[in-house]
Design a protein around this motif. Sequence first.
Motif, PDB file in Angstrom:
ATOM      1  N   ASP A   1      31.918  37.885  37.737  1.00 18.51           N
ATOM      2  CA  ASP A   1      32.404  38.482  36.421  1.00 18.51           C
ATOM      3  C   ASP A   1      33.900  38.267  36.474  1.00 18.51           C
ATOM      4  O   ASP A   1      34.487  38.661  37.579  1.00 18.51           O
ATOM      5  CB  ASP A   1      32.304  39.946  36.415  1.00 18.51           C
ATOM      6  CG  ASP A   1      32.509  40.570  35.063  1.00 18.51           C
ATOM      7  OD1 ASP A   1      33.190  39.922  34.225  1.00 18.51           O
ATOM      8  OD2 ASP A   1      32.331  41.942  34.977  1.00 18.51           O
ATOM      9  N   ARG A   2      34.537  37.762  35.564  1.00 10.07           N
ATOM     10  CA  ARG A   2      35.907  37.413  35.378  1.00 10.07           C
ATOM     11  C   ARG A   2      36.745  38.352  35.540  1.00 10.07           C
ATOM     12  O   ARG A   2      38.035  38.400  36.115  1.00 10.07           O
ATOM     13  CB  ARG A   2      36.170  36.731  33.939  1.00 10.07           C
ATOM     14  CG  ARG A   2      37.512  36.527  33.699  1.00 10.07           C
ATOM     15  CD  ARG A   2      37.778  35.637  32.547  1.00 10.07           C
ATOM     16  NE  ARG A   2      37.150  35.734  31.402  1.00 10.07           N
ATOM     17  CZ  ARG A   2      37.305  34.816  30.304  1.00 10.07           C
ATOM     18  NH1 ARG A   2      38.214  33.868  30.497  1.00 10.07           N
ATOM     19  NH2 ARG A   2      36.715  35.109  28.957  1.00 10.07           N
ATOM     20  N   ARG A   3      36.442  39.837  34.938  1.00 12.67           N
ATOM     21  CA  ARG A   3      37.328  41.125  34.976  1.00 12.67           C
ATOM     22  C   ARG A   3      37.410  41.440  36.431  1.00 12.67           C
ATOM     23  O   ARG A   3      38.610  42.087  36.888  1.00 12.67           O
ATOM     24  CB  ARG A   3      36.633  41.914  34.104  1.00 12.67           C
ATOM     25  CG  ARG A   3      36.551  41.666  32.735  1.00 12.67           C
ATOM     26  CD  ARG A   3      35.824  42.586  32.262  1.00 12.67           C
ATOM     27  NE  ARG A   3      34.479  42.334  32.518  1.00 12.67           N
ATOM     28  CZ  ARG A   3      33.264  42.763  31.565  1.00 12.67           C
ATOM     29  NH1 ARG A   3      33.650  43.167  30.242  1.00 12.67           N
ATOM     30  NH2 ARG A   3      32.305  42.567  32.027  1.00 12.67           N
TER      31      ARG A   3
ATOM     32  N   GLU B   1      42.295  33.052  33.945  1.00 18.19           N
ATOM     33  CA  GLU B   1      43.813  33.599  33.436  1.00 18.19           C
ATOM     34  C   GLU B   1      43.546  34.071  32.066  1.00 18.19           C
ATOM     35  O   GLU B   1      44.266  34.719  31.359  1.00 18.19           O
ATOM     36  CB  GLU B   1      44.768  32.769  33.515  1.00 18.19           C
ATOM     37  CG  GLU B   1      45.145  32.419  34.890  1.00 18.19           C
ATOM     38  CD  GLU B   1      46.215  31.475  35.441  1.00 18.19           C
ATOM     39  OE1 GLU B   1      46.598  30.753  34.345  1.00 18.19           O
ATOM     40  OE2 GLU B   1      46.789  31.253  36.363  1.00 18.19           O
ATOM     41  N   ALA B   2      42.571  33.409  31.261  1.00 14.71           N
ATOM     42  CA  ALA B   2      42.503  33.461  29.683  1.00 14.71           C
ATOM     43  C   ALA B   2      41.714  34.632  29.211  1.00 14.71           C
ATOM     44  O   ALA B   2      41.380  34.780  28.471  1.00 14.71           O
ATOM     45  CB  ALA B   2      41.929  32.167  29.321  1.00 14.71           C
ATOM     46  N   GLY B   3      41.413  35.645  30.380  1.00  9.50           N
ATOM     47  CA  GLY B   3      40.803  36.592  29.985  1.00  9.50           C
ATOM     48  C   GLY B   3      41.245  37.528  29.225  1.00  9.50           C
ATOM     49  O   GLY B   3      42.469  37.623  28.857  1.00  9.50           O
ATOM     50  N   PRO B   4      40.410  38.521  28.397  1.00 12.81           N
ATOM     51  CA  PRO B   4      41.105  39.272  27.202  1.00 12.81           C
ATOM     52  C   PRO B   4      42.016  40.450  27.946  1.00 12.81           C
ATOM     53  O   PRO B   4      41.659  40.571  29.322  1.00 12.81           O
ATOM     54  CB  PRO B   4      39.625  40.024  26.640  1.00 12.81           C
ATOM     55  CG  PRO B   4      38.633  39.925  27.864  1.00 12.81           C
ATOM     56  CD  PRO B   4      38.871  38.537  28.715  1.00 12.81           C
ATOM     57  N   PRO B   5      43.031  40.755  27.217  1.00 12.63           N
ATOM     58  CA  PRO B   5      43.875  41.866  28.055  1.00 12.63           C
ATOM     59  C   PRO B   5      43.004  42.991  28.040  1.00 12.63           C
ATOM     60  O   PRO B   5      42.156  43.425  27.370  1.00 12.63           O
ATOM     61  CB  PRO B   5      44.888  41.984  26.777  1.00 12.63           C
ATOM     62  CG  PRO B   5      44.296  41.471  25.481  1.00 12.63           C
ATOM     63  CD  PRO B   5      43.223  40.423  26.031  1.00 12.63           C
ATOM     64  N   ARG B   6      43.261  43.848  29.236  1.00 10.60           N
ATOM     65  CA  ARG B   6      42.772  44.937  29.605  1.00 10.60           C
ATOM     66  C   ARG B   6      43.334  46.054  28.788  1.00 10.60           C
ATOM     67  O   ARG B   6      44.549  46.106  28.068  1.00 10.60           O
ATOM     68  CB  ARG B   6      43.379  45.307  30.999  1.00 10.60           C
ATOM     69  CG  ARG B   6      42.643  44.182  31.842  1.00 10.60           C
ATOM     70  CD  ARG B   6      42.772  44.196  33.298  1.00 10.60           C
ATOM     71  NE  ARG B   6      42.734  43.322  34.221  1.00 10.60           N
ATOM     72  CZ  ARG B   6      41.474  42.894  34.711  1.00 10.60           C
ATOM     73  NH1 ARG B   6      40.507  43.558  34.421  1.00 10.60           N
ATOM     74  NH2 ARG B   6      41.419  42.060  35.724  1.00 10.60           N
TER      75      ARG B   6
END
Length: 155
Positions: A79-81, A132-137
Amino acid sequence: MRILEIAGICVVALLALLFAIFFRRRLLRLGGGTIRLQVRINTIVPGRGWSTGVGQFVGDELRFHRMFSLAIRPKRILDRRSLRVEERRLPAGPERLTMPGHWVVLRCRTAGVDVEIAMADTTATGFLSWLEAGPPRDPGSLRGNPVFGPRPIEG
């Protein structure tokens, strides 16, 4: 005559098995967003335990499917997060014999577990960009983790 029939059945069964494996691999790659990679499944013997497969990007997950398997479900899901890259290195020792020369090994940490994945150097660049391109938290959620390098010292 009976031996020829048994041999023929075994050859047909082997061909059907090979066809099923390669057809599954083709189906995985059909949707796009796939890469060739190896995941270290077993760490008992240093430098060994690597499993070749296909990584499939689905939303915030990297799903690892073994190359020579009939399983429909992935062997591992990253999981990317919660994934963080701890170290990037070249293959060493026996790993150099099982991986192409232009591959790198990434030691990652996810949910308190270390996972080693290996991929081509150019693919690793794209993989790090995907991380790095994951959605903002959400502002109230856990603090963001750096993608590469040590955690910042809190004080």
